[in-house]
Motif scaffolding. Structure first.
Motif, PDB file in Angstrom:
ATOM      1  N   ALA A 124       0.552  -1.648   0.015  1.00  0.00           N
ATOM      2  CA  ALA A 124       0.074  -0.108   0.140  1.00  0.00           C
ATOM      3  C   ALA A 124       0.920   1.224  -0.026  1.00  0.00           C
ATOM      4  CB  ALA A 124      -1.076   0.148   1.018  1.00  0.00           C
ATOM      5  N   ALA A 125       1.939   1.194   0.855  1.00  0.00           N
ATOM      6  CA  ALA A 125       2.664   2.275   1.095  1.00  0.00           C
ATOM      7  C   ALA A 125       3.458   2.416  -0.237  1.00  0.00           C
ATOM      8  CB  ALA A 125       4.098   2.376   1.893  1.00  0.00           C
ATOM      9  N   ALA A 126       3.374   1.568  -1.114  1.00  0.00           N
ATOM     10  CA  ALA A 126       4.765   1.891  -2.580  1.00  0.00           C
ATOM     11  C   ALA A 126       3.815   2.415  -3.158  1.00  0.00           C
ATOM     12  CB  ALA A 126       5.161   0.114  -2.834  1.00  0.00           C
ATOM     13  N   LEU A 127       2.226   1.734  -3.782  1.00  0.00           N
ATOM     14  CA  LEU A 127       1.155   1.761  -4.191  1.00  0.00           C
ATOM     15  C   LEU A 127       0.695   3.651  -4.236  1.00  0.00           C
ATOM     16  CD1 LEU A 127      -1.710  -0.681  -4.346  1.00  0.00           C
ATOM     17  CD2 LEU A 127      -0.179  -0.160  -6.293  1.00  0.00           C
ATOM     18  N   GLY A 129       3.058   6.158  -3.307  1.00  0.00           N
ATOM     19  CA  GLY A 129       4.078   6.395  -3.931  1.00  0.00           C
ATOM     20  C   GLY A 129       3.923   6.566  -5.099  1.00  0.00           C
ATOM     21  N   CYS A 130       3.174   5.793  -5.791  1.00  0.00           N
ATOM     22  CA  CYS A 130       3.283   5.975  -7.612  1.00  0.00           C
ATOM     23  C   CYS A 130       1.904   6.789  -7.714  1.00  0.00           C
ATOM     24  CB  CYS A 130       3.266   4.073  -8.009  1.00  0.00           C
ATOM     25  SG  CYS A 130       4.391   3.713  -7.989  1.00  0.00           S
ATOM     26  N   GLY A 131       1.578   7.007  -6.375  1.00  0.00           N
ATOM     27  CA  GLY A 131       0.017   8.772  -7.316  1.00  0.00           C
ATOM     28  C   GLY A 131      -1.153   6.965  -7.143  1.00  0.00           C
ATOM     29  N   ILE A 132      -0.963   6.071  -6.543  1.00  0.00           N
ATOM     30  CA  ILE A 132      -2.461   5.481  -6.407  1.00  0.00           C
ATOM     31  C   ILE A 132      -3.216   5.369  -4.725  1.00  0.00           C
ATOM     32  CG2 ILE A 132      -3.578   3.212  -6.854  1.00  0.00           C
ATOM     33  CD1 ILE A 132      -2.257   3.442  -8.945  1.00  0.00           C
ATOM     34  N   GLY A 179      -8.772  -2.644 -21.076  1.00  0.00           N
ATOM     35  CA  GLY A 179      -8.982  -1.420 -21.673  1.00  0.00           C
ATOM     36  C   GLY A 179     -10.325  -0.750 -21.066  1.00  0.00           C
ATOM     37  N   GLN A 180     -11.071  -1.246 -20.769  1.00  0.00           N
ATOM     38  CA  GLN A 180     -12.625  -0.510 -19.589  1.00  0.00           C
ATOM     39  C   GLN A 180     -11.842   0.258 -19.065  1.00  0.00           C
ATOM     40  OE1 GLN A 180     -16.120  -2.263 -21.590  1.00  0.00           O
ATOM     41  NE2 GLN A 180     -15.064  -4.182 -21.423  1.00  0.00           N
ATOM     42  N   VAL A 181     -11.285  -0.776 -17.923  1.00  0.00           N
ATOM     43  CA  VAL A 181     -11.079   0.059 -16.841  1.00  0.00           C
ATOM     44  C   VAL A 181      -9.972   1.129 -16.451  1.00  0.00           C
ATOM     45  CG1 VAL A 181      -9.492  -1.372 -14.467  1.00  0.00           C
ATOM     46  CG2 VAL A 181     -11.115  -2.364 -15.747  1.00  0.00           C
ATOM     47  N   ARG A 182      -9.402   0.986 -17.586  1.00  0.00           N
ATOM     48  CA  ARG A 182      -7.681   2.025 -17.469  1.00  0.00           C
ATOM     49  C   ARG A 182      -7.204   1.876 -16.221  1.00  0.00           C
ATOM     50  NH1 ARG A 182     -12.082   3.570 -20.365  1.00  0.00           N
ATOM     51  NH2 ARG A 182     -12.419   4.943 -18.378  1.00  0.00           N
ATOM     52  N   PRO A 183      -6.538   0.738 -16.238  1.00  0.00           N
ATOM     53  CA  PRO A 183      -5.839   1.033 -14.976  1.00  0.00           C
ATOM     54  C   PRO A 183      -4.389   2.148 -14.716  1.00  0.00           C
ATOM     55  CG  PRO A 183      -5.121  -0.813 -15.709  1.00  0.00           C
ATOM     56  CD  PRO A 183      -5.853  -0.326 -17.080  1.00  0.00           C
ATOM     57  N   GLN A 184      -4.103   2.485 -13.647  1.00  0.00           N
ATOM     58  CA  GLN A 184      -3.051   3.056 -13.407  1.00  0.00           C
ATOM     59  C   GLN A 184      -1.442   2.023 -13.512  1.00  0.00           C
ATOM     60  OE1 GLN A 184      -5.359   5.309 -11.457  1.00  0.00           O
ATOM     61  NE2 GLN A 184      -3.249   7.200 -11.665  1.00  0.00           N
ATOM     62  N   ASP A 238       9.845  -7.559  -6.121  1.00  0.00           N
ATOM     63  CA  ASP A 238      10.492  -7.669  -5.570  1.00  0.00           C
ATOM     64  C   ASP A 238      10.892  -5.862  -4.979  1.00  0.00           C
ATOM     65  OD1 ASP A 238      10.178  -9.974  -3.852  1.00  0.00           O
ATOM     66  OD2 ASP A 238      12.559 -10.695  -4.702  1.00  0.00           O
ATOM     67  N   ASP A 239      11.557  -5.631  -5.882  1.00  0.00           N
ATOM     68  CA  ASP A 239      11.958  -4.240  -5.981  1.00  0.00           C
ATOM     69  C   ASP A 239      10.421  -3.289  -5.910  1.00  0.00           C
ATOM     70  OD1 ASP A 239      14.366  -5.024  -7.012  1.00  0.00           O
ATOM     71  OD2 ASP A 239      13.880  -4.735  -8.977  1.00  0.00           O
ATOM     72  N   PHE A 240       9.399  -3.778  -5.950  1.00  0.00           N
ATOM     73  CA  PHE A 240       8.581  -2.406  -5.879  1.00  0.00           C
ATOM     74  C   PHE A 240       8.121  -2.189  -4.188  1.00  0.00           C
ATOM     75  CE2 PHE A 240       3.931  -1.440  -5.082  1.00  0.00           C
ATOM     76  CZ  PHE A 240       4.202  -0.372  -6.887  1.00  0.00           C
ATOM     77  N   MET A 241       7.746  -3.683  -3.616  1.00  0.00           N
ATOM     78  CA  MET A 241       7.668  -3.525  -2.048  1.00  0.00           C
ATOM     79  C   MET A 241       8.993  -2.850  -1.251  1.00  0.00           C
ATOM     80  SD  MET A 241       5.166  -6.163  -1.938  1.00  0.00           S
ATOM     81  CE  MET A 241       4.858  -6.811  -0.671  1.00  0.00           C
TER      82      MET A 241
END
Length: 649
Positions: A124-127, A129-132, A179-184, A238-241
């Motif tokens: 959650a913290a990593a997300l 940090g990406c603006g999520i 394509g409909q969801v358009r996830p970040q 692992d890098d993202f976490m």
């Protein structure tokens, strides 16, 4: 009509704690289920408040659980409430098991509640940090592993919405959905396992990333495939976490109207609908279903055989909110042999096991007798959904899985990510029947004129609002598509698309999808009525029936998948027809019978009856990307042209 016998009565040793009985006592109501059900639909605010309080949900409820209205779409659930879905799932003893993972190779890993919460906190913290955050969307192309669970809970902890697909989907099928969801951001596994093989989906992910607009960030974890080359621009799990190292769990409380989960229709009748759900609404409904109807609670373990592309994955995850652990199985349930899942039940102390009706039918055909009528020590409840559980399967289960198990056949759908009808642990199980309408659900069967009927098939409808009904569809700002999908057939009530019989005792029989219902000579027939007769024959593994338009009427075309060594000769064709004539009616007898090697199935293992009906009638299936094996349709198209008639003609 076939005599209906009781196969199980409550009070058996394995019934468990009966939270339903405790709930009834808490509410000060009579013990009989009919009275409780009537109260639950007549007093919705009192009922749903009682569910919240009984399961001690964490959050702010406010003065009202429900503000009823005359129209379903105007009813407001949890109007002042604020809660966090992941916070409710992650509470409890940090040392207790939360997620147990296993698969074909038997590899086992366990995360405790504390470990799962720590992983969710990191992600959650990593997300963030990406603006999520609120208003964002994150998607998964994931196998049924702890990483999928972590990603879903972490996404919801930020206030963003989550959706997921199974990694065995083709690129067009995934693109149709995402394509409909358009996830970040997209979380994906590098591969998956099936039938003893590891499948590398990294090339698929690279292709997908180029198709999605805007291009999402991609995070890949090395499941089934060793760490190695990643698609361009992708980041290793692992890098993202590591971006969230040391973070404390921080779950944003949201309101009912905030989008939480986006699920997809099967996609065999057009591009899949993106169905937006409230995480708060699902939690409330799932507590009722899992806790009261399935009797799941602290210390229990639920294994539902599913992929992350089926709503049952979301459904089973909510068992964590009740203090239970989830057993996550990935792979083929028959590899290395049909006993794989029963062994997992025994090895991991599973108390509640669920699978599709087709799984149990396949076990019966394989001659599997896993427990010889005396279930594994911990097992108390079996759950079945996805298609009607036929009467013969009830017999098979009670003779071979456990005579004292509560067998709960349940039915609902992705549309509500839950159930309309299902098991009741305080009521008897009757052969071939779903026990009752679920609490809070005013369910009935309607004829074509919108009149309630009993004892005969009709359209399954729900006449009141439920907290898990969709907030809406994506890109449907005025709600026109949602109204057309559920409220146009019978104005003012939810028409679900199932053909069902409501019996006088309040039980239900689902006979198939109403849009796939057969109509020879103007008499409506559910496809399950044919399957339950034909699939009893030793020579027939599976059956699929569709209606073919001819001379202003409709005739039945029956397809059969035969057992090894069997052949569709004149004798077998006549046996099929005679059985249907004697055990159903002359109306059920097919015009033609064809043998095929495989049936087209949706990715969640359901028969693609509508796609077959389209090609048999000379039309193209609206979409084949939702099918696991679209090439199988060619044989059915040939049958529609009259090719390869059965030997009985």
């Amino acid at each position: 009509m076939e005599e209906v016998s009781e196969l199980w009565r409550p009070g058996a040793q394995r019934v468990g704690r009966s939270r339903l009985r405790a709930f009834t006592d808490r509410c000060g109501l009579p013990e009989d289920y009919a009275s409780l059900h009537r109260w639950s639909i007549e007093q919705p605010d009192s009922f749903w408040r009682a569910v919240w309080e009984f399961f001690e949900l964490q959050g702010e409820l406010g003065p009202h659980a429900v503000l009823p209205a005359a129209a379903i779409r105007e009813t407001r659930f949890l109007p002042e409430a604020r809660l966090s879905y992941p916070a409710n799932l992650l509470r409890g003893d940090p040392a207790a098991p939360a997620a147990i993972s296993c698969g074909e190779d038997g590899v086992l890993g366990t995360l405790t509640r504390g470990e799962l919460a720590a992983e969710v906190a990191r992600m959650a913290a990593a997300l963030r940090g990406c603006g999520i955050g609120p208003g964002s969307r994150v998607a998964g192309v994931v196998a049924n592993t702890p990483e999928a669970l972590i990603a879903m809970l972490a996404t919801l902890a930020t206030g963003a919405a989550w959706s997921s697909c199974s990694p065995d989907f083709g690129v067009p099928a995934i693109a149709d959905r995402l394509g409909q969801v358009r996830p970040q951001l997209v979380v994906a596994c590098a591969g998956y396992r099936y039938k003893g093989r590891a499948f590398d989906i990294r090339p698929k992910l690279a292709e997908l990333a180029n198709l999605l607009e805007p291009r999402p960030r991609l995070v890949v974890h090395p499941y089934a495939i060793a760490a190695g080359d990643l698609p361009a621009g992708a980041e290793a799990w692992d890098d993202f976490m590591a971006r969230g190292a040391g973070a404390e769990l921080d779950c944003l409380a949201v309101g009912y109207e905030d989008p939480g989960l986006i699920l997809f229709s099967s996609g065999t009748t057009g591009k899949p609908k993106c169905i937006v759900h409230s995480a708060a609404g699902l939690l409330l409904k799932h507590c009722s279903e899992l806790g009261l109807h399935c009797d799941i609670g602290p210390g229990d373990r639920l294994l539902y055989f599913t992929t992350c592309g089926w709503m049952m994955w979301n459904w089973q995850a909510s068992a964590l909110a009740l203090g239970a652990a989830v057993v996550l199985y990935d792979g083929n349930p028959f590899d290395p042999d049909p006993g794989r899942l029963p062994r997992a039940i025994s090895e991991h102390g599973v108390t509640h096991f669920g699978a599709s009706a087709k799984y149990f039918a396949a076990c019966e055909k394989a001659g599997l007798r896993p427990f010889r009528g005396c279930a594994a020590p911990a097992l108390r409840t079996l759950l079945s959904t996805g298609s009607p559980l036929l009467p013969g399967s009830f017999d098979y289960i009670y003779e071979n899985w456990g005579a004292d198990l509560h067998l709960a056949s349940i039915s609902g759908g992705t549309d509500i990510c839950g159930c309309f009808v299902g098991g009741v642990p305080t009521e008897p199980v009757r052969r071939g029947r779903i026990q009752a309408a679920q609490l809070g659900c005013d369910v009935a069967a309607y004829d074509a004129q919108g009149k309630e009927v009993a004892g005969v098939p009709g359209e399954l409808v729900c006449r009141n609002a439920l907290p898990s009904m969709p907030l809406g569809f994506l890109d449907d700002a005025d709600g026109a598509r949602l109204r057309a999908a559920y409220f146009e057939k019978h104005p003012g009530v939810w028409s679900h698309g199932d053909w069902a019989v409501r019996e006088d005792d309040g039980s239900f029989v689902i006979t198939g999808r109403s849009d796939a219902t057969l109509n020879p000579g103007g008499v409506r027939i559910g496809t399950a009525e044919i399957y339950r007769v034909v699939e009893r024959l030793a020579a027939v593994e599976e059956a699929l029936a569709v209606g073919q338009e001819a001379d202003g009427d409709e005739r039945i075309i029956l397809f059969v998948r035969l057992a090894a060594g069997a052949a569709l000769d004149a004798g077998l064709a006549e046996e099929i027809r005679r059985s249907l004539r004697e055990q159903a009616s002359a109306r059920h007898v097919p015009h033609r019978i064809h043998a095929v090697a495989e049936f087209p199935l949706t990715r969640s293992g359901k028969l693609a009856e509508l796609a077959v009906k389209a090609v048999v009638n000379g039309r193209e299936a609206a979409s084949t990307e939702g099918l696991a094996n679209p090439a199988a349709l060619a044989r059915f198209a040939a049958a529609g042209r009259g090719a390869d008639q059965d030997a009985g003609q």
